[in-house]
Design a protein around this motif. Structure first.
Motif: not given
Lengths: 94, 581
Positions: A83, B237, B452, B496
């Motif tokens: 991340y 990803i 995230t 992501f």
């Protein structure tokens, strides 16, 4: 000397390219080295490189300086899962 | 017509109620946390009759939206003593959503001993005795239940294992994957023990005869899901044969190791010398050698396009276990000093079979090794200890209650936890942003509660610098956005892609509008996430938590972590500013 730890498809640039052990290239340090210059000397194509690049465990980018004795960790473009917002490139200061 | 199914285990009755107006548009984590907040006395004993377990599929779960089959499970946690929301990817929630059931609320407690099974289908819901399944390993229970109820094409199953029956605080809630394996867990926080305390062994959902989920605005839904699907298919990803599909989440082992943030031997070091032997690449190569084929990962649940779930195969090529996630791989690997994938696979399989959270269990074994119970790296001994938990021996009862209880039993001061929950696989002394998340999360140390979110999308301006303690705002916004995503029913991994591709995030909001008929915009993401967090924080406040619980353990301030040789140095008042700016 610099130790470059290579992962994924970048392992082919090391003599030990085994995916379940450390693939490390040891190479002489040159004055003014950056991640980008080391990558170029190894012959790694730009397109194969991802954004998960490390110098001595610090998140880095191609312009990050590389000192003598440094450990680089390079992950390819298809293997970046960290991340990224938790880190900042080292060159942006401490 | 959307309904709530209320299951009273005292009277063993199951009744349907209309969805309350106050909960309109709520689903997933927003709904489970709302019901726990509104109905569970915050000071109740987690294993007593006043606690409840709430299940809710997300807003778009059960529709044609990609990667959206998460089921949210909530209750008061026996591990932390606070509110708990844990979610899993499985077809189970899809079937529930298609039956028009927005939530199942399990409450009360039987006066007599025993276990029961709840069957839910178009005709209604019934309870039947399930003592025959108690004490058995879930790899026996699931095939037998599938055979009894018509097969995996027809039903999906939620169940607890022996750990839940023993009411252990490390017990998770198990769901099956698409192959019927008991392998997808709402693992964290001990909600399996709460189900065990209510005598509810399993919930079988059959959606035969159910109608498609009605869409309030089909055009908006289709536009949204296409935008999200495009983002997932394009991003490095999440795309097919991308990082997650090829190597699974375990690709992170090597990456965190390079970053010096892979907690090793109970958080004594940040690098593990055996990392390469247990990482995602080693799993891919080992499977290729043993099966003769390149195995790309599979979808854990229907409709997932990311497909990150892996398998590990024995030397003879037969499957050993699924899935060796990064967190599980790390917990039994680096954290226990074990560099043997076959041992890690067996430990993972035993957790799936006994109904345990792999993170808490691996972290507990690491604390026990620090306390001298066994030697770091001795995988065979670790496997024996896991059987102790499954058998419910006195030693197993200690280990099955998690890292804090085990640390106390063995006199260990180095217990890496927040609010009683063991830390997952990111070292906060090396990655300070995740440390802030661990500290202030309503869930205890939890990487998924603020994993995230695009700061750009949430309007955080300027250069991002999460190591800078002034970025409390960032940590706050991370958690708000995660609260929203956990409400939609999407897997957190869509983050992501949608963080980098703004149209994907817009699509996620548009899909919700398509299902609900709302007119939410990106501004509603933070509003809803904030509401979820406020409910959870209010519950924890009433349960007795204060700012002093939003802290990392003392040893992280005084023991420096190699290779960076740094300590946890974020000031307490910076942590307090996350939610009290």
């Amino acid at each position: 000397m610099i130790d470059v730890h290579l992962y994924g498809k970048l392992r082919r640039f090391a003599s030990n390219g085994s995916p379940d052990s450390d693939s490390v290239v040891s190479m002489p340090h040159r004055e003014g080295d950056t991640v980008g210059s080391v990558v170029a000397r190894l012959g790694i194509p730009e397109a194969d490189l991802g954004a998960n690049l490390f110098v001595d465990g610090h998140y880095a980018d191609r312009r990050t300086p590389v000192a003598d004795g440094a450990r680089l960790g390079l992950f390819p473009d298809d293997m970046q899962l960290l991340y990224k917002w938790y880190f900042r490139p080292k060159e942006e200061g401490s | 017509m959307e309904r709530i199914l209320r299951v009273n285990m005292t009277s063993r009755t199951a009744t349907f109620e209309p969805m309350p107006e106050a909960y309109r548009n709520r689903a997933g984590r927003w709904l489970t946390s709302s019901v726990v907040h509104d109905e569970v006395p915050a000071t109740c004993h987690p294993l007593g009759p006043s606690n409840k377990v709430v299940f809710s599929p997300g807003i778009v779960t059960g529709t044609a939206s990609p990667t959206s089959s998460r089921i949210s499970v909530g209750g008061k946690s026996p591990l932390t003593g606070g509110i708990k929301e844990s979610n899993a990817g499985t077809g189970w929630g899809r079937r529930l959503a298609r039956l028009g059931i927005r939530a199942i609320v399990v409450e009360g407690q039987p006066k007599e001993k025993g276990f029961w099974l709840l069957k839910v289908d178009v005709k209604g819901a019934t309870l039947e005795p399930a003592d025959a399944w108690a004490g058995k390993r879930l790899s026996e229970v699931y095939p037998a239940l599938f055979a009894r109820f018509g097969g995996k094409a027809k039903v999906d199953i939620c169940a607890i294992g022996a750990a839940g029956e023993f009411r252990m605080a490390a017990a998770g809630v198990c769901f099956n994957d698409q192959e019927g394996r008991p392998s997808r867990y709402a693992g964290r926080g001990g909600l399996g023990a709460v189900l065990g305390s209510k005598g509810l062994k399993a919930i079988v959902v059959d959606d035969t005869g159910a109608k498609e989920i009605p869409l309030a605005d089909k055009a908006a839904f289709d536009q949204g899901r296409r935008k999200l699907g495009a983002a997932l298919g394009e991003h490095a990803i999440t795309k097919p044969k991308g990082a997650l599909n090829s190597y699974g989440t375990a690709v992170l082992v090597n990456i965190l190791n390079e970053a010096g943030g892979l907690p090793t031997r109970n958080f004594r070091e940040g690098r593990f010398e055996g990392a390469a032997k247990i990482a995602g690449e080693a799993i891919f190569a080992g499977n290729k050698e043993r099966t003769g084929a390149e195995l790309y990962n599979h979808a854990c649940s229907p409709g997932c396009v990311i497909c990150c779930s892996n398998t590990w195969h024995r030397p003879d090529g037969n499957e050993h276990t699924s899935c060796i996630e990064y967190e599980s791989d790390w917990a039994f690997g680096a954290d226990c000093g074990i560099d043997n994938l076959d041992h890690i696979a067996e430990l993972n399989l035993l957790c799936n079979d006994y109904g345990l959270d792999t993170i808490e269990t691996g972290g507990t074994l690491a604390v026990a090794a620090d306390g001298g119970l066994w030697r770091f790296g001795d995988g065979k001994r670790a496997i024996e200890l896991l059987h102790e938990i499954g058998k419910g021996t006195p030693l197993g009862r200690i280990l099955g209650n998690g890292a804090v209880v085990t640390g106390r039993a063995f006199g260990v001061a180095r217990v890496p936890h927040v609010k009683g929950q063991n830390m997952p696989a990111y070292e906060p002394r090396a990655i300070k942003g995740i440390g802030m998340t661990y500290a202030v999360s309503t869930m205890g140390a939890d990487h998924t509660s603020g994993y995230t979110i695009a700061p750009e999308i949430l309007g955080v301006s300027g250069k991002l610098d999460p190591l800078n303690p002034d970025k409390a705002e960032l940590a706050r916004n991370f958690q708000y956005a995660t609260g929203f995503l956990d409400t939609t029913g999407h897997c957190l991994f869509i983050a992501f892609a949608i963080l980098d591709i703004a149209s994907g995030f817009e699509g996620t909001v548009e899909e919700c509008n398509g299902v609900l008929g709302t007119t939410w915009t990106m501004n509603d993401v933070a509003r809803i996430g904030k509401e979820v967090l406020n409910l959870e924080r209010d519950f924890n406040r009433r349960a007795g938590f204060t700012a002093l619980d939003d802290r990392l353990p003392e040893f992280m301030r005084v023991e420096s972590l190699p290779p960076h040789n740094t300590v946890w140095d974020i000031a307490d008042d910076e942590l307090d500013r996350v939610f009290a700016p």
